[in-house]
Design a protein around this motif. Sequence first.
Motif, short mmCIF file in Angstrom:
data_model
loop_
_atom_site.label_atom_id
_atom_site.label_comp_id
_atom_site.label_asym_id
_atom_site.label_seq_id
_atom_site.Cartn_x
_atom_site.Cartn_y
_atom_site.Cartn_z
N SER A 1 -10.46 3.16 -6.04
CA SER A 1 -9.01 3.04 -5.87
C SER A 1 -8.56 1.58 -5.79
CB SER A 1 -8.57 3.75 -4.59
OG SER A 1 -8.58 5.14 -4.76
N TYR A 2 -9.36 0.77 -5.10
CA TYR A 2 -8.96 -0.63 -4.90
C TYR A 2 -8.97 -1.41 -6.21
CZ TYR A 2 -9.11 -0.20 0.21
OH TYR A 2 -8.86 0.14 1.51
N CYS B 1 -3.24 7.60 -1.70
CA CYS B 1 -4.56 7.69 -2.33
C CYS B 1 -5.62 8.28 -1.42
CB CYS B 1 -5.03 6.32 -2.79
SG CYS B 1 -3.72 5.26 -3.36
N CYS C 1 0.86 -1.19 0.00
CA CYS C 1 0.00 0.00 0.00
C CYS C 1 0.89 1.24 0.00
CB CYS C 1 -0.89 -0.01 1.23
SG CYS C 1 -1.67 1.56 1.60
N PHE C 2 0.71 2.10 -1.00
CA PHE C 2 1.56 3.29 -1.11
C PHE C 2 0.88 4.52 -0.51
CE2 PHE C 2 -1.06 3.78 -4.80
CZ PHE C 2 -1.19 2.49 -5.28
N LYS D 1 -5.02 -2.83 -5.61
CA LYS D 1 -5.05 -4.27 -5.28
C LYS D 1 -4.72 -5.10 -6.52
CE LYS D 1 -6.67 -3.12 -1.21
NZ LYS D 1 -5.66 -2.74 -0.21
#
Length: 486
Positions: free
Chosen positions: A294-295, A103, A99-100, A299
């Motif tokens: 976003s996912y 977002c 996870c960056f 992901k």
Amino acid sequence: ALKTPEQYEESLRKLKLKVYLQGELVENPVDHPIIRPSMNSVKKTYELAQKPEYADLMTAVSHLTGEKVNRFCHLHQSTGDLVNKVKMQRLLGQQTAACFQRCVGMDAINAVDSVTFEMDQKLGTNYHERFNQFLLKMQQEDWTVDGAMTDPKGDRSLAPSKQADPDLYVHVVEKRQDGIVVRGAKAHQTGAINSHWILVMPTIAMGKDDAEYALSFAAPADAEGIFYIYGRQSCDTRKLEGGKIDVGNSEFGGHEALMVFDDVFVPWENVFMCGEAEFSGLLVERFAGYHRQSYGGCKVGVGDVLIGAAAVAAEYNGAAKASHVKDKLIEMTHLNETLYACGIACSAEGHKTASGNYLINLLLANVCKQNVTRYPYEIARLAEDIAGGLMVTMPSEKDLHNPEIGKVVEKYFKGVSDVPMEQRMRILRLVENLTLGTAAVGYRTESMHGAGSPQAQRIMIARQGNLEQKKQLAKAIAGITQDKAN
Ligand code: SF4
Ligand code: FE
């Protein structure tokens, strides 16, 4: 102006964050071995923005200034922007396998923008102009902003104002001429320790009784009264052992923290909602919608790495040609691309809001996230199936590198004869990291509960699904012109 990755790291060093980790105050979060990999992930968002080959995905033109900004600081100006957001997230997921974190701020600014505009139109408030000033600074400074939504919530059957402890939702404890004083906490805060600013939003739709909890504001991450308690992750202390293999992913990671507001003063210029309870539900719906979109990017990018890791593990085991292994890799790809299709679809079907930025198609974004609550688990299951039991029973890298027993580990855990055992160990540790280790926080449980638990999407799907229209369609085809005999 865009910050270089080095400038980003330096800017974090200047913050005076108060962070607790395993019961101790952390002197220097940036270099702490448990925290540092998560910082590297955010740093990647600055690094890739500097590269011409990624400019289309990583940067955009600010609608405020006409200048180039990092896409994480941008308000989506078209459905093309929404699509590029998802593509950018897939790219970063591929490059970090983690996870960056950045977002949540992007999703928060896009939600707060349209909601403050609509709130001002209806109520005659002036939140939108204030928000624009904040956004301008965020773009100029290339800040990482932590969108903060999830309150601890205490007893789920009770509204914020009915809780035994009034602080279980963030609320205003004092209104002054120059600003407000807030108290409470936000839980599971992704990237909190790597952020310059915090953008707080309410966590649920609220009624009039909960007006003091209908609150949105921005604050510097190191404002007086804010502190953090770092979240534990499975296998996190392997990072203290000094090795590079057993951690699975030695460079990148993510983190969550409890963020506490212990009577924090916020000047009015940084307050974007204060008491307008009727708009809290809309803000939640839009932020959640963006984050559910976003996912369908991040992901999927992490999934790409896991599928690749499973395929490499099969090769090292000598099982790559087995038809069931090939079929499992096809199934994993099918599931992963289905998530991506949802992310792209809700973006392509987006529309303009009254303030001018673009919102995703909410039904499709919720379908996207509902699939995310399932498919990564199935992809992880298939990865474990292909990898084999050694991913959880293997000795440590220290055993492999031990002058006496290293030879034994090499001999008995070798797969195909021309691949060194160390490579097999590396790829299996990566599978372990993603499915059971530190990165499983982001890839599995966050896929379930992040951006709202499954039931939250089902409520939105029920609301947006337009069942009445579907019934009319069926009746028309079936030749039903009236429901009841008269
Ligand atoms: Fe971004 Fe995904 Fe992390 Fe959320 S979970 S902050 S969308 S990378
Ligand atoms: Fe998340």
